[in-house]
Design a protein around this motif. Sequence first.
Motif, PDB file in Angstrom:
ATOM      1  N   PHE A  21       8.978  16.072   3.243  1.00 26.08           N
ATOM      2  CA  PHE A  21       7.595  15.588   3.233  1.00 26.08           C
ATOM      3  C   PHE A  21       6.873  16.259   4.387  1.00 26.08           C
ATOM      4  O   PHE A  21       7.509  16.729   5.335  1.00 26.08           O
ATOM      5  N   GLN A  22       5.558  16.312   4.293  1.00 29.29           N
ATOM      6  CA  GLN A  22       4.755  16.720   5.450  1.00 29.29           C
ATOM      7  C   GLN A  22       3.690  15.665   5.709  1.00 29.29           C
ATOM      8  O   GLN A  22       3.840  14.831   6.573  1.00 29.29           O
ATOM      9  N   CYS A  23       2.642  15.667   4.877  1.00 30.46           N
ATOM     10  CA  CYS A  23       1.608  14.649   5.129  1.00 30.46           C
ATOM     11  C   CYS A  23       2.098  13.273   4.705  1.00 30.46           C
ATOM     12  O   CYS A  23       1.602  12.264   5.197  1.00 30.46           O
ATOM     13  N   GLY A  24       3.032  13.211   3.784  1.00 34.06           N
ATOM     14  CA  GLY A  24       3.639  11.926   3.438  1.00 34.06           C
ATOM     15  C   GLY A  24       2.944  11.153   2.343  1.00 34.06           C
ATOM     16  O   GLY A  24       3.408  10.081   1.948  1.00 34.06           O
ATOM     17  N   TYR A  25       1.840  11.667   1.840  1.00 29.83           N
ATOM     18  CA  TYR A  25       1.039  10.873   0.903  1.00 29.83           C
ATOM     19  C   TYR A  25       1.682  10.812  -0.484  1.00 29.83           C
ATOM     20  O   TYR A  25       1.659   9.778  -1.138  1.00 29.83           O
ATOM     21  N   ILE A  42       2.943  15.657  -7.969  1.00 27.68           N
ATOM     22  CA  ILE A  42       2.447  16.817  -7.217  1.00 27.68           C
ATOM     23  C   ILE A  42       2.682  16.599  -5.730  1.00 27.68           C
ATOM     24  O   ILE A  42       2.350  15.538  -5.195  1.00 27.68           O
ATOM     25  N   THR A  67       4.807  11.157  -0.906  1.00 26.30           N
ATOM     26  CA  THR A  67       6.216  10.863  -0.660  1.00 26.30           C
ATOM     27  C   THR A  67       6.718   9.581  -1.330  1.00 26.30           C
ATOM     28  O   THR A  67       7.762   9.600  -1.976  1.00 26.30           O
ATOM     29  N   PRO A  68       6.008   8.446  -1.208  1.00 27.89           N
ATOM     30  CA  PRO A  68       6.532   7.238  -1.862  1.00 27.89           C
ATOM     31  C   PRO A  68       6.710   7.433  -3.371  1.00 27.89           C
ATOM     32  O   PRO A  68       7.746   7.039  -3.924  1.00 27.89           O
ATOM     33  N   ARG A 117       1.497  18.683  -2.388  1.00 25.02           N
ATOM     34  CA  ARG A 117       0.630  19.798  -2.028  1.00 25.02           C
ATOM     35  C   ARG A 117       1.087  20.456  -0.723  1.00 25.02           C
ATOM     36  O   ARG A 117       0.630  21.533  -0.393  1.00 25.02           O
ATOM     37  N   CYS A 118       1.959  19.792   0.030  1.00 26.70           N
ATOM     38  CA  CYS A 118       2.332  20.331   1.353  1.00 26.70           C
ATOM     39  C   CYS A 118       3.613  21.152   1.326  1.00 26.70           C
ATOM     40  O   CYS A 118       3.667  22.237   1.884  1.00 26.70           O
ATOM     41  N   THR A 142       0.809  -1.220   0.000  1.00 28.07           N
ATOM     42  CA  THR A 142       0.000   0.000   0.000  1.00 28.07           C
ATOM     43  C   THR A 142       0.843   1.271   0.000  1.00 28.07           C
ATOM     44  O   THR A 142       0.307   2.372   0.116  1.00 28.07           O
ATOM     45  N   GLY A 143       2.154   1.116  -0.135  1.00 21.59           N
ATOM     46  CA  GLY A 143       3.008   2.307  -0.200  1.00 21.59           C
ATOM     47  C   GLY A 143       2.726   3.152  -1.432  1.00 21.59           C
ATOM     48  O   GLY A 143       2.811   4.376  -1.387  1.00 21.59           O
ATOM     49  N   LYS A 192       0.419   5.093  -3.742  1.00 23.06           N
ATOM     50  CA  LYS A 192      -0.853   5.710  -3.341  1.00 23.06           C
ATOM     51  C   LYS A 192      -1.722   6.076  -4.534  1.00 23.06           C
ATOM     52  O   LYS A 192      -1.215   6.578  -5.539  1.00 23.06           O
ATOM     53  N   PRO A 193      -3.025   5.893  -4.392  1.00 23.96           N
ATOM     54  CA  PRO A 193      -3.928   6.398  -5.418  1.00 23.96           C
ATOM     55  C   PRO A 193      -4.202   7.886  -5.162  1.00 23.96           C
ATOM     56  O   PRO A 193      -4.651   8.258  -4.087  1.00 23.96           O
ATOM     57  N   GLY A 194      -3.895   8.738  -6.129  1.00 25.28           N
ATOM     58  CA  GLY A 194      -4.159  10.169  -5.927  1.00 25.28           C
ATOM     59  C   GLY A 194      -5.099  10.710  -6.986  1.00 25.28           C
ATOM     60  O   GLY A 194      -5.833  11.658  -6.751  1.00 25.28           O
TER      61      GLY A 194
END
Lengths: 151, 772
Positions: free
Chosen positions: A95-99, A131, A101-102, A133-134, A36-37, A39-41
């Motif tokens: 990174f901030q929220c990390g989403y 992208i 990041t991977p 966003r943070c 799950t690393g 991510k669907p964005g």
Amino acid sequence: MPLQTITLHINGENRPTTVRASDTLLYALRGRLGLTGSKPGCLNGDCGACTVNVDGWPMKSCLMLAVEAVGKKVTTIEGLHDSPIQQAFVKEFAFQCGYCTPGFIMNCHSLLEQHPDADDQTIKEWLESNICRCTSYIEIEKAVKAVMRGE
Amino acid sequence: MEVIGRSVIRKEAADKVTGRAKYTDDFESVQMLSGKMVISPYGHAKIVNIDTANAWKVPGVRAIIAGKRYPLTGETIRDRPPIAVDKVRYHGEPVALVVADTPAQAKTAADLINVQYELLPVVNSPTEAFQEGAPLVHERLGEYKKEADSYPVPGTNIATHTKIRKGQMEKGWAESETVVEASFSFAPSDHAAMETRCATAEIFPDGKIIIMTASQAPFMAKRLIADYFGEDMGKIIVHTPLVGGAYGGKAAVQLEVLAYLASKEVGGRPVKIFNTREEDILTSPCHIGLDATVKLGADRNGMIKAAEIRFWWDGGAYSDKAIDVSRSGAVDCTGPYNIENVWCDSYCMYTNHPYASPFRGYSHSELSFVIERTMDILAQKLNIDPLELRYINAIKPGDTTPTRVKLTRSNVGDLRKCIEKVRELIKWDEGAIKEVNERIIRVKGVSCSWKTSTIDANAPSGAILTFNRDGSINLMSGVIEIGTGTKTILAQILAEKLKMDVDRIHVRMEVDTQTTPEHWKTVASRGTYMAGRAVLQAADDVIRQLKEVASCVLRAPEEDLVVADSRVFLRDDPSIGLDFKDIVYGYQYPNGNSIGGQIIGTGKFILRHITHLDPETGEGKPGPEWAPAAYGVEIEFDKRDYTYRLIKACTVLDIGKVMNEKAALGQVMGAMSMGLAFAGRETFYFDELGRVLNPQLRTYRPLRYGENPEYLVGFVETPHLDSPYGARGGGEHGLMGMPGALGNALSLAAGVPLNCLPLIPEFIWRAKKTFK
């Protein structure tokens, strides 16, 4: 839709898995293999959060079918262990929220492998496909350049 | 200070760079069903018929919800059916919900649901909504249940009206030799967090409702579901793991309700609802739009004597949080300037647009744009340097806010210092315009902002500290880790207070509403202040208990004991003392006798002296403190085609105290990035049917790598005395001044007032054509 069993080569292991012909690689990684690393964005190639490495090149796993990955070497974020770019992301607060990041790390990792001495223009061409966003991107730029300098 | 201020590595860093960090959609189980929405393709239409016959034929379909009347939802006014009945009020509104075994089956079935609509006249802007005779978005506005401090006007599209009446307007205008007036407008836009919203729900035979959600407000989700549907509040448990960006967009409660209703429909089985990007942009709440007029009057020295401000907020189809946003805009309506005579009407309007949730800055980036543009227009008319005009009118201790709160150094900080620092950082004195060649000019614009946080007057925060047997501490707080790093800051606050190694403090990242003490909502840059105060109180509680046991064992009065380095010891002889590990689970004497017991520290915090606002004058105390900031933006502008490049963006913020340097810089720079994108390119494009034409990240474009300018950040540290180590809010401010500063730079560059957003070259071209 009929299911078929395929074997994916992921993070150095052969992983048999059952997919539909229309399943994306992202869906197979997350839903079938528990990786799950990635991510669907956006699910259509706009954001890069699902980026993996296929035969050495960054690939948005939402734009590739699982069946297309057969016979290819896939590396996901779970396949990186304490790599310089991961360390640099931590140190530079990249990174901030990390989403994102991977995906960002996989893109940066591929960039560093393909162009260890990339100039600013090349870095931009590669990294503008993701992208974040943070952060302001400055932190990510610092992380990539720190690895290039061998820090 | 040892730990405060240091760039301590974030507690969840390793998980986030290895793909092991878990977000809501990462939790999956074999029995989990998949929910899929059918959404309205129109802005305003009557639902004539919904045909689900073909959808039911898809294998794996377990339930289809359509046309069912549920209690109305909405945080301030109960105006929103969870799933539309009778009519749809915005493009993207859920019309039906399918539950199936797999996402693919649910999608197939949802696509086969045939909904017949009859188009209704569309309210396509707040200005349109305000016109007499405008079509009504809510015909039964007067019948809705509502909170006491909202003032809907039945028979209109006004969801609420906040009034500010301060001073005497006639006197203000009489003292004004120069008056300027301008109008502003921008459409709603989106938060575009990289993690789209997602929620799961499962209902157990004993009535227990387990929800997991990507949310800034799990405690509110629990309260609202109990309230909306008459559920037993104690049986609702809401889990929130890490959240992939929020920016206010996840402070609203929406998918949780749909997941709950879906689970109920299938006998309590777990159901997940995961927004696609298009649904996240359309269906879930967005960033509010605004139409506004501002009139400012000043004397010959440039001192502002009167301000008359009207806001028409584009709250969208449902009022939810937009009511609070419109009120927040009213309380700080003047921007950070001392003005004695203020008149403000802030209307939260219903339109046929996606409805609004909070957006980073909570009305302040929006109001700052309109105020700061007007400030530049005033400076031009007065022939005063725009930064100087701001400096002489800057709010300061002794002044009062629009709602008449008396300001002190502690609660308002030092805006003038921020302005001075911006002046240096952007080299303002070298001039605002510089010619590069005959096509290109370099231009600077400036702005200021301030913000208080108008959260509920009784909003709570709490913290629990437990020990491990090795003397390390577990820190539990209801703050959500949405990316801001607040939980690491809380660990720093605790480490500083206990004078211990921050690595020996373990922070629980996940929140669940059953075992984590409530933090009202993770919003409004209030985590460090409120949760930090709770942590400090919990630390005092722990210190007291540690000393109590140690005092007995060491046969010394508690007053002689000191806590530091995970030990309790005598202040005059540190060699005589006890390690935490020997007392935190009770002290055992050599013969086996034990005293003390497990040490658990608790702390709580609630804001002091916050009041409701007087409905006629707005008088009242809306928030605990204001953090002011000053900004500059430098661009390269092409006079031939009106394109421009961002060169530099600068924020100087009075942050009270920098708690973690790199984290603070990241917050401010990241916020600037978002603010520049909001100002320069992000908007929803609506057609005449109220449809959003760009609900994808290829047509709705946040800043990408390399499009960013160089960032300059400065901090001023005027302590807020009530806050841990003096810190002020800092997560939102970098954003707030960007639209104003960019708008001012471009207006100067183009030679025309640019009073709409986003500031794209086409808009500048149009403005040039119409402005003669």
